[in-house]
Enzyme design. Structure first.
Site, mmCIF file in Angstrom:
data_model
loop_
_atom_site.group_PDB
_atom_site.id
_atom_site.type_symbol
_atom_site.label_atom_id
_atom_site.label_comp_id
_atom_site.label_asym_id
_atom_site.label_seq_id
_atom_site.Cartn_x
_atom_site.Cartn_y
_atom_site.Cartn_z
ATOM 1 N N ASP A 46 0.617 -1.021 -0.153
ATOM 2 C CA ASP A 46 -0.232 0.303 -0.246
ATOM 3 C C ASP A 46 1.057 1.022 -0.352
ATOM 4 O O ASP A 46 0.720 2.208 -0.029
ATOM 5 C CB ASP A 46 -0.806 0.112 1.474
ATOM 6 C CG ASP A 46 -0.747 0.079 2.485
ATOM 7 O OD1 ASP A 46 0.712 -0.269 2.751
ATOM 8 O OD2 ASP A 46 -1.084 0.826 3.018
ATOM 9 N N SER A 47 1.875 1.473 0.290
ATOM 10 C CA SER A 47 2.609 2.173 -0.320
ATOM 11 C C SER A 47 3.200 2.137 -1.546
ATOM 12 O O SER A 47 3.682 4.190 -2.048
ATOM 13 C CB SER A 47 4.860 1.653 0.153
ATOM 14 O OG SER A 47 4.446 0.336 -0.490
ATOM 15 N N ASP A 85 -0.878 -6.302 -0.416
ATOM 16 C CA ASP A 85 -1.245 -5.708 0.442
ATOM 17 C C ASP A 85 -2.494 -5.409 1.166
ATOM 18 O O ASP A 85 -2.809 -3.992 0.012
ATOM 19 C CB ASP A 85 -0.573 -4.788 0.620
ATOM 20 C CG ASP A 85 0.298 -3.978 2.476
ATOM 21 O OD1 ASP A 85 0.098 -5.259 2.523
ATOM 22 O OD2 ASP A 85 0.775 -3.312 2.501
ATOM 23 N N LYS A 115 -1.411 -9.431 2.780
ATOM 24 C CA LYS A 115 -0.247 -9.308 4.000
ATOM 25 C C LYS A 115 -1.350 -8.337 5.068
ATOM 26 O O LYS A 115 -1.790 -7.613 4.108
ATOM 27 C CB LYS A 115 0.792 -8.638 3.689
ATOM 28 C CG LYS A 115 1.601 -7.814 4.419
ATOM 29 C CD LYS A 115 2.945 -7.172 4.366
ATOM 30 C CE LYS A 115 2.902 -5.791 3.254
ATOM 31 N NZ LYS A 115 2.084 -4.836 4.665
ATOM 32 N N GLU A 117 -0.985 -5.373 8.798
ATOM 33 C CA GLU A 117 -0.557 -4.814 9.760
ATOM 34 C C GLU A 117 -0.725 -5.495 10.989
ATOM 35 O O GLU A 117 -2.712 -5.335 11.010
ATOM 36 C CB GLU A 117 -1.153 -3.537 9.585
ATOM 37 C CG GLU A 117 0.014 -2.970 8.558
ATOM 38 C CD GLU A 117 0.452 -1.137 7.743
ATOM 39 O OE1 GLU A 117 0.303 -0.578 8.904
ATOM 40 O OE2 GLU A 117 0.726 -0.972 7.557
ATOM 41 N N GLU A 184 9.188 -4.397 10.073
ATOM 42 C CA GLU A 184 9.527 -2.903 9.368
ATOM 43 C C GLU A 184 10.064 -1.796 10.892
ATOM 44 O O GLU A 184 9.704 -1.940 11.918
ATOM 45 C CB GLU A 184 8.460 -1.982 8.635
ATOM 46 C CG GLU A 184 9.150 -0.470 8.645
ATOM 47 C CD GLU A 184 7.900 -0.339 7.433
ATOM 48 O OE1 GLU A 184 6.826 -1.470 7.351
ATOM 49 O OE2 GLU A 184 7.854 1.061 7.226
HETATM 50 O O1 KIV Z 1 3.382 -1.153 1.739
HETATM 51 C C1 KIV Z 1 4.739 -1.240 1.498
HETATM 52 O O2 KIV Z 1 5.263 -1.101 0.763
HETATM 53 C C2 KIV Z 1 5.000 -1.847 2.811
HETATM 54 C C3 KIV Z 1 6.964 -1.961 2.531
HETATM 55 C C4 KIV Z 1 7.020 -1.670 4.665
HETATM 56 C C5 KIV Z 1 7.153 -3.251 2.425
HETATM 57 O O3 KIV Z 1 4.567 -2.688 3.662
#
Ligand code: KIV
Length: 292
Positions: A46-47, A85, A115, A117, A184
């Site tokens: 999500d970056s 993500d 993924k 968080e 991270e």
């Molecule tokens: O969203 C992202 O790019 C991440 C990075 C910390 C790898 O979660």
């Protein structure tokens, strides 16, 4: 081109001490070239929101945006393990919401894992997604979606007490069924302790050399994002500089008529040029009757 790796391959790599190379990707060309280079896994992170879409944080990113980019990454890297993500508020509401959106990633973008968080407080979401037949990578330490609660984009686990809290999160995520864990911005000592105490692979970004693999954000490592550069970034190229130089040369060439050159033109055979000129100036060409 190598065979696409699986969850089991990553666990075997951890056992064998073979490091996992992991990178973010948001589009077809970067996925294509990462696969060509032999990347072990790709994250449609999500970056995306910050480094591609220009948002100030990852919070505004939507599922729709993530799916569009994940589909492009899959098209570019059909033989690479790809992780989608889950963006902010696509899994926080409930386990049902988490399963629904993880399923969207699987069905619409054909990802291999998702993924999310969070540690202990997200364990039930991880369990629910795994129970639905999907693979999950956890993400602990600095979690950008909740950076407001963490006091900004700050390293985590720098006191013994907070490091121990991270260990408890790691255990909860592993117990919930995650196949791997992204860490991270944590001290290398904590990365080492966690890597040694979990059976699942650890992927570090600013988490030291002991993790089972490393991940970087593609725009950081290629020098294509200038808003800020975290301490953990190693820059392998400076695409920003290359782009500005190329764009400046192009602007100059256009303005000075150095571009296009002969090689960039589609010439007519000479007899057609003559015929065209005759027609243009002859009675066949009546622009006033062109029909619009
Ligand atoms: O969203 C992202 O790019 C991440 C990075 C910390 C790898 O979660």
């Amino acid at each position: 081109m190598g065979k696409k790796k699986s969850v089991q391959d990553f666990i075997l790599m951890k056992r064998a001490g073979e490091k996992i190379a992991y990178l973010t990707s948001y589009d077809y060309p970067s996925a294509y070239f990462a696969e060509k280079a032999g990347m072990d896994m790709l994250l449609v992170g999500d970056s995306l929101g910050m480094v591609v879409l220009g948002y100030p944080t990852t919070v505004p990113v939507t599922m729709e945006e993530m799916i569009i980019h994940a589909k492009a990454v899959r098209r570019g890297a059909p033989n690479t393990f790809i992780i989608g993500d889950l963006p902010f508020m696509s899994y926080q509401e409930s386990a049902d919401q988490a399963v629904h959106n993880a399923g969207r990633f699987y069905k619409e973008a054909e990802v291999d894992a998702i993924k999310l968080e969070g540690g202990r407080r997200m364990a039930d979401r991880i369990r629910a997604i795994v129970d639905s037949g999907m693979s999950v990578m956890g993400h602990i330490g600095l979690t950008p979606q909740s950076s407001g609660q963490l006091g900004g984009f700050k390293a985590q686990g720098r006191t013994a007490e907070s490091a121990l809290e991270l260990m408890l999160d790691a255990k909860a995520v592993e117990k919930a069924g995650a196949f791997s864990l992204l860490w991270e911005a944590i001290p290398p000592e904590v990365g080492k302790a966690i890597t040694e105490s979990t059976k699942i692979p650890t992927l570090g970004i600013g988490a030291g050399v002991h993790c089972d693999g490393q991940v970087l954000i593609i725009s950081d490592m290629l020098g294509a994002f200038e808003a800020f550069t975290p301490k953990f970034v190693k820059r392998y190229a400076n695409l920003g500089e290359i782009m500005v130089k190329a764009f400046s040369e192009y602007i100059t060439d256009v303005k000075t008529k150095k571009f296009p050159e002969e090689v960039h033109m589609y010439r007519m055979p000479p007899e057609e040029v003559k015929k065209f000129a005759d027609m243009l100036h002859g009675k066949h060409f009546k622009p006033d009757n062109a029909g619009f």
